[in-house]
Scaffold this motif. Structure first.
Motif, PDB file in Angstrom:
ATOM      1  N   GLN A   2       0.826 -14.380 -52.960  1.00 64.41           N
ATOM      2  CA  GLN A   2      -0.608 -14.141 -52.877  1.00 64.41           C
ATOM      3  C   GLN A   2      -1.441 -15.364 -53.254  1.00 64.41           C
ATOM      4  N   ALA A   3      -0.863 -16.307 -54.019  1.00 63.86           N
ATOM      5  CA  ALA A   3      -1.641 -17.444 -54.525  1.00 63.86           C
ATOM      6  C   ALA A   3      -0.792 -18.703 -54.569  1.00 63.86           C
ATOM      7  N   ILE A   4      -1.489 -19.851 -54.620  1.00 62.32           N
ATOM      8  CA  ILE A   4      -0.814 -21.153 -54.609  1.00 62.32           C
ATOM      9  C   ILE A   4      -1.371 -22.033 -55.718  1.00 62.32           C
ATOM     10  N   LEU A   5      -0.466 -22.662 -56.455  1.00 61.41           N
ATOM     11  CA  LEU A   5      -0.835 -23.708 -57.408  1.00 61.41           C
ATOM     12  C   LEU A   5      -0.308 -25.032 -56.850  1.00 61.41           C
ATOM     13  N   PHE A   6      -1.188 -25.999 -56.712  1.00 59.76           N
ATOM     14  CA  PHE A   6      -0.822 -27.305 -56.165  1.00 59.76           C
ATOM     15  C   PHE A   6      -0.763 -28.353 -57.277  1.00 59.76           C
ATOM     16  N   ASP A   7       0.296 -29.130 -57.320  1.00 51.22           N
ATOM     17  CA  ASP A   7       0.255 -30.394 -58.042  1.00 51.22           C
ATOM     18  C   ASP A   7      -0.558 -31.353 -57.174  1.00 51.22           C
ATOM     19  N   LEU A   8      -1.050 -32.430 -57.748  1.00 57.89           N
ATOM     20  CA  LEU A   8      -1.880 -33.375 -56.986  1.00 57.89           C
ATOM     21  C   LEU A   8      -1.135 -34.657 -56.622  1.00 57.89           C
ATOM     22  N   ASP A   9      -0.912 -35.506 -57.625  1.00 64.97           N
ATOM     23  CA  ASP A   9      -0.282 -36.808 -57.382  1.00 64.97           C
ATOM     24  C   ASP A   9       1.153 -36.603 -56.899  1.00 64.97           C
ATOM     25  N   PRO A  35      -6.037 -17.452 -52.733  1.00 62.12           N
ATOM     26  CA  PRO A  35      -6.401 -17.932 -54.070  1.00 62.12           C
ATOM     27  C   PRO A  35      -5.549 -19.146 -54.443  1.00 62.12           C
ATOM     28  N   HIS A  36      -6.190 -20.164 -55.028  1.00 66.83           N
ATOM     29  CA  HIS A  36      -5.452 -21.387 -55.325  1.00 66.83           C
ATOM     30  C   HIS A  36      -6.140 -22.179 -56.425  1.00 66.83           C
ATOM     31  N   LEU A  37      -5.358 -23.033 -57.062  1.00 64.93           N
ATOM     32  CA  LEU A  37      -5.863 -24.000 -58.025  1.00 64.93           C
ATOM     33  C   LEU A  37      -5.060 -25.278 -57.879  1.00 64.93           C
ATOM     34  N   PHE A  38      -5.647 -26.366 -58.349  1.00 62.83           N
ATOM     35  CA  PHE A  38      -4.969 -27.659 -58.346  1.00 62.83           C
ATOM     36  C   PHE A  38      -4.683 -28.034 -59.793  1.00 62.83           C
ATOM     37  N   ALA A 189      -3.822 -21.123 -65.797  1.00 63.81           N
ATOM     38  CA  ALA A 189      -4.131 -21.130 -64.362  1.00 63.81           C
ATOM     39  C   ALA A 189      -4.044 -19.735 -63.770  1.00 63.81           C
ATOM     40  N   LEU A 190      -2.984 -18.985 -64.115  1.00 68.01           N
ATOM     41  CA  LEU A 190      -2.814 -17.635 -63.581  1.00 68.01           C
ATOM     42  C   LEU A 190      -3.936 -16.711 -64.037  1.00 68.01           C
ATOM     43  N   ALA A 191      -4.339 -16.859 -65.307  1.00 67.86           N
ATOM     44  CA  ALA A 191      -5.433 -16.033 -65.819  1.00 67.86           C
ATOM     45  C   ALA A 191      -6.733 -16.340 -65.094  1.00 67.86           C
ATOM     46  N   LYS A 192      -6.944 -17.601 -64.771  1.00 66.10           N
ATOM     47  CA  LYS A 192      -8.163 -17.997 -64.057  1.00 66.10           C
ATOM     48  C   LYS A 192      -8.196 -17.367 -62.665  1.00 66.10           C
ATOM     49  N   LEU A 193      -7.021 -17.265 -62.034  1.00 69.00           N
ATOM     50  CA  LEU A 193      -6.942 -16.671 -60.697  1.00 69.00           C
ATOM     51  C   LEU A 193      -6.843 -15.146 -60.753  1.00 69.00           C
ATOM     52  N   GLY A 194      -6.394 -14.601 -61.887  1.00 68.00           N
ATOM     53  CA  GLY A 194      -6.177 -13.169 -61.987  1.00 68.00           C
ATOM     54  C   GLY A 194      -4.995 -12.700 -61.157  1.00 68.00           C
ATOM     55  N   ILE A 195      -3.944 -13.549 -61.097  1.00 67.38           N
ATOM     56  CA  ILE A 195      -2.768 -13.288 -60.267  1.00 67.38           C
ATOM     57  C   ILE A 195      -1.518 -13.270 -61.147  1.00 67.38           C
ATOM     58  N   ALA A 196      -0.559 -12.400 -60.827  1.00 63.20           N
ATOM     59  CA  ALA A 196       0.697 -12.327 -61.565  1.00 63.20           C
ATOM     60  C   ALA A 196       1.627 -13.468 -61.155  1.00 63.20           C
ATOM     61  N   PRO A 197       2.520 -13.917 -62.051  1.00 60.13           N
ATOM     62  CA  PRO A 197       3.439 -15.012 -61.715  1.00 60.13           C
ATOM     63  C   PRO A 197       4.268 -14.745 -60.461  1.00 60.13           C
ATOM     64  N   LYS A 198       4.781 -13.518 -60.308  1.00 58.13           N
ATOM     65  CA  LYS A 198       5.667 -13.227 -59.177  1.00 58.13           C
ATOM     66  C   LYS A 198       4.942 -13.299 -57.844  1.00 58.13           C
ATOM     67  N   GLN A 199       3.610 -13.335 -57.868  1.00 59.89           N
ATOM     68  CA  GLN A 199       2.832 -13.420 -56.627  1.00 59.89           C
ATOM     69  C   GLN A 199       2.384 -14.848 -56.323  1.00 59.89           C
ATOM     70  N   THR A 200       2.889 -15.800 -57.101  1.00 57.17           N
ATOM     71  CA  THR A 200       2.362 -17.167 -57.040  1.00 57.17           C
ATOM     72  C   THR A 200       3.466 -18.177 -56.751  1.00 57.17           C
ATOM     73  N   VAL A 201       3.132 -19.183 -55.972  1.00 57.39           N
ATOM     74  CA  VAL A 201       4.053 -20.291 -55.717  1.00 57.39           C
ATOM     75  C   VAL A 201       3.429 -21.577 -56.247  1.00 57.39           C
ATOM     76  N   MET A 202       4.249 -22.378 -56.943  1.00 54.66           N
ATOM     77  CA  MET A 202       3.838 -23.683 -57.453  1.00 54.66           C
ATOM     78  C   MET A 202       4.471 -24.747 -56.572  1.00 54.66           C
ATOM     79  N   ILE A 203       3.640 -25.692 -56.103  1.00 58.68           N
ATOM     80  CA  ILE A 203       4.137 -26.750 -55.219  1.00 58.68           C
ATOM     81  C   ILE A 203       4.033 -28.080 -55.943  1.00 58.68           C
ATOM     82  N   GLY A 204       5.158 -28.769 -56.090  1.00 58.31           N
ATOM     83  CA  GLY A 204       5.143 -30.030 -56.814  1.00 58.31           C
ATOM     84  C   GLY A 204       6.236 -30.981 -56.394  1.00 58.31           C
TER      85      GLY A 204
END
Length: 268
Positions: A2-9, A35-38, A189-204
């Motif tokens: 449901q959501a994505i967390l992106f690393d930047l560099d 839903p996403h954050l960097f 980050a998850l609290a800011k998005l209001g998303i559970a860990p199992k619904q989120t992917v981290m890309i790095g």
């Protein structure tokens, strides 16, 4: 997912230039309302500078979509009532600690905050941090990140992690870690998005800081073959949910993984 967390560099840009397809992927995420954050372990630049640099690369990111270790640290310090700080961060990063009292010449402080100082590290700087930590006040050591190294234009460079480990060893104390792979940082980050860990992917691009840290919390980790990635990363006993040649492959992975079973996939 449901959501994505992106690393930047190393994920969206490298050596000051956008990785091909990065801007289009960010636009795709926004277009499909995912839903996403960097998240970044960068501790040498404030969030405003990071956003401006991304914009110069053609990557449109809103300031409130970026989470940095200094911002997480400032929240932690305010919540714990610690006001007098010894900052071992760049002058630019110190802007995120506006409102705190900086004890540059003090013998005792409420917290010692350490980030990436690059070539500003020397014996005198390390010894001052050591003495403050060993003072009668025994302030906590806040590590803005435990990243071991990063990929620069000249090659691999040490990050803040090795210097913090040295202070931990010298003092016999354990740092309070603000950046990846600390669970506190991902949970913020998850609290800011209001998303559970199992619904989120981290890309790095960091097999330990990004992938292992996220998966220990129940997220899925996608490793990209850009930035600091090395083929030996895949022989460290950490199994990512997937490995992408670059961030440009994310829409295809999202579609294949979702199997057209989620609303973002159906929108493709």
């Amino acid at each position: 997912m449901q959501a994505i967390l992106f690393d930047l560099d190393g994920v969206l840009y490298q050596d000051g230039a956008a990785i091909p397809g990065a801007a289009e992927v960010v636009a795709w995420v926004r277009e499909h309302a995912i839903p996403h954050l960097f998240l970044t372990n960068t501790t040498s630049r404030p969030r405003t500078t990071i956003v401006a640099q991304l914009e110069a690369m053609g990557i449109a990111v809103a300031e409130d979509e970026v989470l940095t270790p200094p911002l997480a640290a400032a929240r932690w310090l305010r919540a714990s009532g610690r006001q007098r700080l010894a900052l071992f961060v760049t002058e630019a990063a110190a802007r995120d600690f506006a409102g705190f009292t900086l004890g540059e010449e003090a013998e005792e402080v409420d917290a010692v905050v350490v980030g990436d100082l690059g070539e500003q590290w020397d014996f005198a700087v390390m010894n001052r941090a050591f003495r403050l930590l060993m003072s009668e006040a025994a302030p906590p050591l806040l590590a803005l990140a435990m990243t071991r190294y990063w990929q620069s234009g000249e090659g691999l460079r040490l990050d803040a992690g090795p210097f913090i480990r040295a202070l931990e060893y010298a003092t016999g104390r354990e740092a309070v870690v603000m950046g990846k792979p600390a669970a506190h940082y991902f949970q913020t980050a998850l609290a800011k998005l209001g998303i559970a860990p199992k619904q989120t992917v981290m890309i790095g691009d960091d097999i330990r800081g990004d992938i292992d840290g996220a998966q220990r919390l129940g997220m899925k980790g996608l490793l990209v073959r850009t930035g600091k990635f090395r083929p030996t990363d895949l022989a460290q006993g950490i199994q990512p949910a997937g490995v992408l040649d670059s961030i440009a492959d994310l829409p295809r992975w999202w579609r294949d993984y979702s199997g057209n079973g989620s609303s973002p996939a159906q929108a493709l």
